[in-house]
Write a protein that holds these residues in place. Structure first.
Motif, mmCIF file in Angstrom:
data_model
loop_
_atom_site.group_PDB
_atom_site.id
_atom_site.type_symbol
_atom_site.label_atom_id
_atom_site.label_comp_id
_atom_site.label_asym_id
_atom_site.label_seq_id
_atom_site.Cartn_x
_atom_site.Cartn_y
_atom_site.Cartn_z
ATOM 1 N N ASP A 167 0.816 -1.224 0.000
ATOM 2 C CA ASP A 167 0.000 0.000 0.000
ATOM 3 C C ASP A 167 0.850 1.275 0.000
ATOM 4 O O ASP A 167 0.467 2.286 -0.600
ATOM 5 N N ASP A 168 2.023 1.224 0.629
ATOM 6 C CA ASP A 168 2.884 2.416 0.706
ATOM 7 C C ASP A 168 3.175 2.950 -0.706
ATOM 8 O O ASP A 168 3.009 4.143 -0.993
ATOM 9 N N ASP A 203 8.234 -2.128 6.556
ATOM 10 C CA ASP A 203 8.094 -1.674 5.158
ATOM 11 C C ASP A 203 7.944 -0.154 5.124
ATOM 12 O O ASP A 203 8.542 0.541 4.294
HETATM 13 MG MG MG Z 1 2.668 -1.441 3.495
#
Ligand code: MG
Ligand code: F2R
Ligand code: MG
Length: 349
Positions: free
Chosen positions: A58-59, A298
């Protein structure tokens, strides 16, 4: 100066993607021994593994939406950015989004939504999210806008589309400002770099909403300033342990427990460190160290990777690392295009 700046832009976005992809291995782990980190990193050299094997989460998915929106609209357009977040989530919902933010992303998909900031405001009983999801995607704001005022203003608004608690959006502003200063070479003077960030946060945390949020969450009056002061103290200490860093700064999913931590990782790794291979350059050290902290690896590596990449530039990133991660070529392309946007006269201060 132009090639240096372009290299910094590329380093920032590629560094961010690398941190996300490489850090994903340990997200949520409580104890990550350094030899496990080094084993994970040396496996990236193995040419038989195939390209792009480490997937982004998602980042990076949200960082790409921010960059695409700024590039397409050539400005901050909240409706366009919100639409991109919702569309991206709909296309790939399994990228490891936070459990709260997915409700916002579903609401943002509605064509009838009038106020795109409203779904974020309804989160967590009306308090809004203090997660680090606004900060993890903040780097493109520093690449799109030259003026520090614009970086502050738009990184805040961009974060507020999903994170309406001041702890959430102030973390995003801090991350964007760290990338902004790093792009300008400010990490050459580490003490001045941290002092500038502290004075920026002093201004932001004077705000009445920030004061009320801090009180409601039982935090000190100036929570980010106080963490950044701890960063400064840790910078001065010899032989600081991983355990001390985690207990002083945190390694969690809250922006307050991860943005100052990412900044510390970058500052700490400006010099060679015991336990990290001598042949590692500063960016490699930064990513390795971020992973060794465990927790939200992450995202801490993604944010530290963006700040460090903006300092060391693209040439500091090993080809084997770049080839191991999904989405590097796309991030590099976005960095080139953001650089062109940044150079346009209307974006000058
Ligand atoms: Mg992430
Ligand atoms: N989601 C993950 N990793 C899986 C971790 C699972 C974890 N148990 C979880 O809580 O989800 N990684 C990705 O999420 C992080 C970014 O999250 P984001 O976008 O900020 O999401 P959200 O849902 O808004 O906030 C995350 C969690 O923080 C807690 N939280 C936030 N605000 C709160 C509030 N006002 N009151 C109470 N809790 C609050 C909640 O647990 C949220 O779910 C990155 O690490 C990314 O990699
Ligand atoms: Mg994470």
């Amino acid at each position: 100066a132009a090639p240096v700046m372009l290299s910094r832009f590329r380093g920032a976005l590629v560094g961010s993607v690398l941190g996300d992809c490489i850090g994903g291995e340990f997200e949520g782990a409580v104890d990550v021994p350094l030899d496990r980190v080094l084993q994970h990193l040396s496996a990236l050299e193995d040419e038989t593994r195939g390209d792009g094997i480490l997937l982004y989460s998602d980042d990076t998915a949200m960082m790409r939406c921010v960059a695409d929106s700024l590039l397409t609209r050539m400005a901050f357009d909240e409706r366009d950015m919100a639409r991109r977040f919702a569309k991206e989530y709909n296309l790939a919902p399994d990228r490891g989004y936070g459990s709260g933010v997915i409700q916002v992303l579903r609401k943002l998909a509605s064509p009838h939504l009038k106020d795109v900031f409203q779904p974020a405001q309804a989160q967590f009983g009306g308090r809004g999210s203090f997660g680090n999801g606004g900060a993890m995607r903040a780097a493109p704001f520093a690449l799109a806008f030259r003026s520090r005022n614009d970086v502050r203003k738009y990184s805040r608004l961009g974060a507020m589309l999903t994170h309406s608690c001041s702890l959430g959006y102030n973390g995003a502003m801090l991350q964007a400002l760290a990338v902004h200063l790093s792009l300008q070479g400010a990490l050459a003077l580490p003490k001045e770099f941290i002092n500038k960030l502290i004075s920026e946060m002093e201004e932001m945390e004077k705000d009445e909403t920030a004061q009320l949020d801090a009180k409601a969450l039982n935090l000190s009056d100036f929570p980010y300033c106080s963490r950044l002061h701890r960063v400064k103290e840790l910078m001065d200490r010899n032989g600081v342990s991983i355990e001390e860093v985690i207990s002083e700064l945190g390694n969690g999913i809250a922006a307050l427990q991860s943005v100052p931590t990412a900044i510390f990782c970058v500052l700490h790794c400006l010099e060679p460190r015991d336990g990290l291979p001598d042949q590692f350059g500063g960016l490699e050290r930064t990513i390795a160290y971020s992973l060794a902290l465990g927790g939200d690896t992450d995202t801490i590596a993604c944010m530290a990777g963006a700040i460090a990449g903006a300092h060391y530039g693209i040439d500091s990133i090993p080809q084997s690392w770049q080839m191991s991660c999904e989405g590097v070529a796309e991030a590099d392309d976005l960095a080139h295009r953001l650089y062109d946007l940044y150079c346009l006269p209307q974006f000058e201060e």
